[in-house]
Design a protein around this motif. Structure first.
Motif, PDB file in Angstrom:
ATOM      1  N   GLN A   4     -13.901  20.097 -58.350  1.00 42.60           N
ATOM      2  CA  GLN A   4     -15.144  20.430 -56.936  1.00 42.60           C
ATOM      3  C   GLN A   4     -14.994  21.024 -56.307  1.00 42.60           C
ATOM      4  O   GLN A   4     -13.618  20.370 -55.453  1.00 42.60           O
ATOM      5  CB  GLN A   4     -15.727  18.608 -56.851  1.00 42.60           C
ATOM      6  CG  GLN A   4     -15.804  17.639 -58.360  1.00 42.60           C
ATOM      7  CD  GLN A   4     -17.436  18.246 -59.021  1.00 42.60           C
ATOM      8  OE1 GLN A   4     -18.611  18.854 -57.636  1.00 42.60           O
ATOM      9  NE2 GLN A   4     -17.759  18.151 -59.774  1.00 42.60           N
ATOM     10  N   PRO A   5     -15.549  21.613 -55.425  1.00 42.74           N
ATOM     11  CA  PRO A   5     -15.045  22.398 -53.950  1.00 42.74           C
ATOM     12  C   PRO A   5     -14.689  21.777 -53.194  1.00 42.74           C
ATOM     13  O   PRO A   5     -13.954  21.907 -52.580  1.00 42.74           O
ATOM     14  CB  PRO A   5     -16.636  23.422 -54.239  1.00 42.74           C
ATOM     15  CG  PRO A   5     -16.841  22.845 -54.826  1.00 42.74           C
ATOM     16  CD  PRO A   5     -16.760  22.069 -55.918  1.00 42.74           C
ATOM     17  N   ALA A   6     -15.299  20.633 -52.654  1.00 45.47           N
ATOM     18  CA  ALA A   6     -14.600  19.380 -51.437  1.00 45.47           C
ATOM     19  C   ALA A   6     -13.521  18.995 -51.437  1.00 45.47           C
ATOM     20  O   ALA A   6     -12.605  18.755 -51.139  1.00 45.47           O
ATOM     21  CB  ALA A   6     -15.580  17.972 -51.699  1.00 45.47           C
ATOM     22  N   GLU A   7     -13.682  18.661 -52.842  1.00 44.75           N
ATOM     23  CA  GLU A   7     -11.514  17.879 -53.322  1.00 44.75           C
ATOM     24  C   GLU A   7     -10.840  19.528 -53.503  1.00 44.75           C
ATOM     25  O   GLU A   7      -9.671  18.771 -53.248  1.00 44.75           O
ATOM     26  CB  GLU A   7     -11.875  17.668 -55.293  1.00 44.75           C
ATOM     27  CG  GLU A   7     -10.589  16.899 -55.159  1.00 44.75           C
ATOM     28  CD  GLU A   7     -10.600  16.508 -56.572  1.00 44.75           C
ATOM     29  OE1 GLU A   7      -9.398  15.197 -57.248  1.00 44.75           O
ATOM     30  OE2 GLU A   7     -11.283  16.389 -57.358  1.00 44.75           O
ATOM     31  N   ARG A   8     -10.814  20.356 -53.500  1.00 46.74           N
ATOM     32  CA  ARG A   8     -10.050  21.523 -53.670  1.00 46.74           C
ATOM     33  C   ARG A   8      -9.951  21.693 -52.405  1.00 46.74           C
ATOM     34  O   ARG A   8      -8.674  21.728 -52.166  1.00 46.74           O
ATOM     35  CB  ARG A   8     -11.098  21.991 -54.137  1.00 46.74           C
ATOM     36  CG  ARG A   8      -9.941  23.803 -54.400  1.00 46.74           C
ATOM     37  CD  ARG A   8     -10.828  25.784 -54.603  1.00 46.74           C
ATOM     38  NE  ARG A   8     -11.971  24.406 -53.862  1.00 46.74           N
ATOM     39  CZ  ARG A   8     -13.089  25.941 -53.442  1.00 46.74           C
ATOM     40  NH1 ARG A   8     -13.043  26.210 -54.870  1.00 46.74           N
ATOM     41  NH2 ARG A   8     -13.678  26.473 -52.585  1.00 46.74           N
ATOM     42  N   ASP A   9     -10.501  21.953 -51.888  1.00 46.39           N
ATOM     43  CA  ASP A   9     -10.521  21.974 -50.338  1.00 46.39           C
ATOM     44  C   ASP A   9      -9.698  21.147 -49.440  1.00 46.39           C
ATOM     45  O   ASP A   9      -9.108  21.789 -47.992  1.00 46.39           O
ATOM     46  CB  ASP A   9     -11.695  22.508 -49.177  1.00 46.39           C
ATOM     47  CG  ASP A   9     -13.028  23.401 -49.696  1.00 46.39           C
ATOM     48  OD1 ASP A   9     -11.890  24.182 -50.333  1.00 46.39           O
ATOM     49  OD2 ASP A   9     -13.655  24.041 -49.684  1.00 46.39           O
ATOM     50  N   ALA A  28      -5.254  25.639 -56.408  1.00 50.45           N
ATOM     51  CA  ALA A  28      -6.203  23.849 -55.829  1.00 50.45           C
ATOM     52  C   ALA A  28      -6.771  24.233 -57.067  1.00 50.45           C
ATOM     53  O   ALA A  28      -7.442  22.936 -57.953  1.00 50.45           O
ATOM     54  CB  ALA A  28      -6.425  23.565 -54.715  1.00 50.45           C
ATOM     55  N   GLY A  29      -8.030  25.399 -57.719  1.00 49.48           N
ATOM     56  CA  GLY A  29      -9.320  25.100 -57.995  1.00 49.48           C
ATOM     57  C   GLY A  29      -8.494  25.195 -59.685  1.00 49.48           C
ATOM     58  O   GLY A  29      -9.027  24.161 -60.434  1.00 49.48           O
ATOM     59  N   ALA A  30      -7.660  24.696 -59.921  1.00 49.34           N
ATOM     60  CA  ALA A  30      -6.694  24.846 -61.190  1.00 49.34           C
ATOM     61  C   ALA A  30      -6.999  23.382 -61.661  1.00 49.34           C
ATOM     62  O   ALA A  30      -6.792  22.640 -63.222  1.00 49.34           O
ATOM     63  CB  ALA A  30      -6.074  24.745 -61.621  1.00 49.34           C
TER      64      ALA A  30
END
Length: 246
Positions: free
Chosen positions: A45-50, A39-41
């Motif tokens: 933003q960490p929130a969007e990834r999570d 997802a980090g690719a």
């Protein structure tokens, strides 16, 4: 420290289908970090990834508990679902190609390879269900890159007829690609509607048959879940047939 969890995905997925929610937790812990890296690719933003990861697990586990989804390896299905979510959430693209390049992930490409192989198996399975003449024209034009003029003599057709046949075969492959993703139904009442779902999603059924499938789906939660996944897969399909080689 907890002992290593060596039970295969297939066993945990079967347990989840049987209602064992602990199996969902074990699958979640097993695949969380790899999916977060994938997802980090897309999401910096960490929130969007999570959010992507959480929604992916929620969708997949819902489908599994309803009797659908993967039977053996969970990771490729998670990655496909994640990619579908990215496509829906993105407002910068008007279409996502079935074989679009997947951004490089920190995991070193393992998930990209799993995704490619998963799609390749689906496309090949769909191709094998087609009539022989459709398989031949697709192979000659799509896999080998032959023009209608070059292919025409071997099929005993005019170039224009080859073009028309290839067009029908490509649409048949799209329908078959969706159909091979439809899980078998345990409920006898679901079997006939599910047998026609690929064609129904593509708008290829007669009005009478389309109405029968639509009426069944409207009243069947399990088939609605299957339909939701097919609609997302259909959005990915490019204008031409999916590649037969890769």
């Amino acid at each position: 420290m907890e002992p290593a969890d060596d039970e295969p995905d297939a066993a945990l997925l079967a347990a989840l289908r049987a209602g064992d929610l602990d199996a969902a937790g074990r699958l979640f812990r097993r695949h969380l970090e790899p999916l977060r890296r994938t997802a980090g690719a897309w999401a910096r933003q960490p929130a969007e990834r999570d959010d992507l990861v959480a929604e992916t697990f929620a969708r997949v586990f819902t489908i599994v508990r309803a009797g659908g989804g993967p039977q053996d390896e969970l990771r490729p299905y998670l990655v496909v679902t994640l990619r579908n979510l990215v496509a829906r959430w993105s407002r910068q693209r008007s279409r996502v190609e079935l074989w679009a390049t997947v951004p490089e992930a920190a995991a070193g490409g393992a998930d990209e390879l799993a995704l490619h192989r998963s799609n390749a198996r689906l496309v090949w399975s769909a191709y094998c269900t087609l009539p022989g003449r459709w398989r031949t024209v697709l192979w000659r034009t799509e896999a080998e890159g032959g023009t209608p003029t070059e292919v025409a003599p071997s099929l005993g057709l005019s170039p224009n007829s080859v073009s028309a046949l290839a067009m029908r075969a490509r649409e048949g492959l799209r329908q078959a690609y969706l159909q091979v993703q439809v899980p078998e139904a345990e409920d006898p009442g679901c079997r006939e509607p599910r047998r026609r779902m690929g064609a129904w999603i593509r708008g290829a059924l007669s009005p009478r048959r389309a109405a029968i499938v639509a009426e069944h789906v409207a009243g069947c939660p399990s088939c609605r879940l299957v339909t939701r996944g097919l609609v997302e897969a259909n959005r990915e399909l490019p204008g031409s047939a999916a590649r037969l080689t890769g």
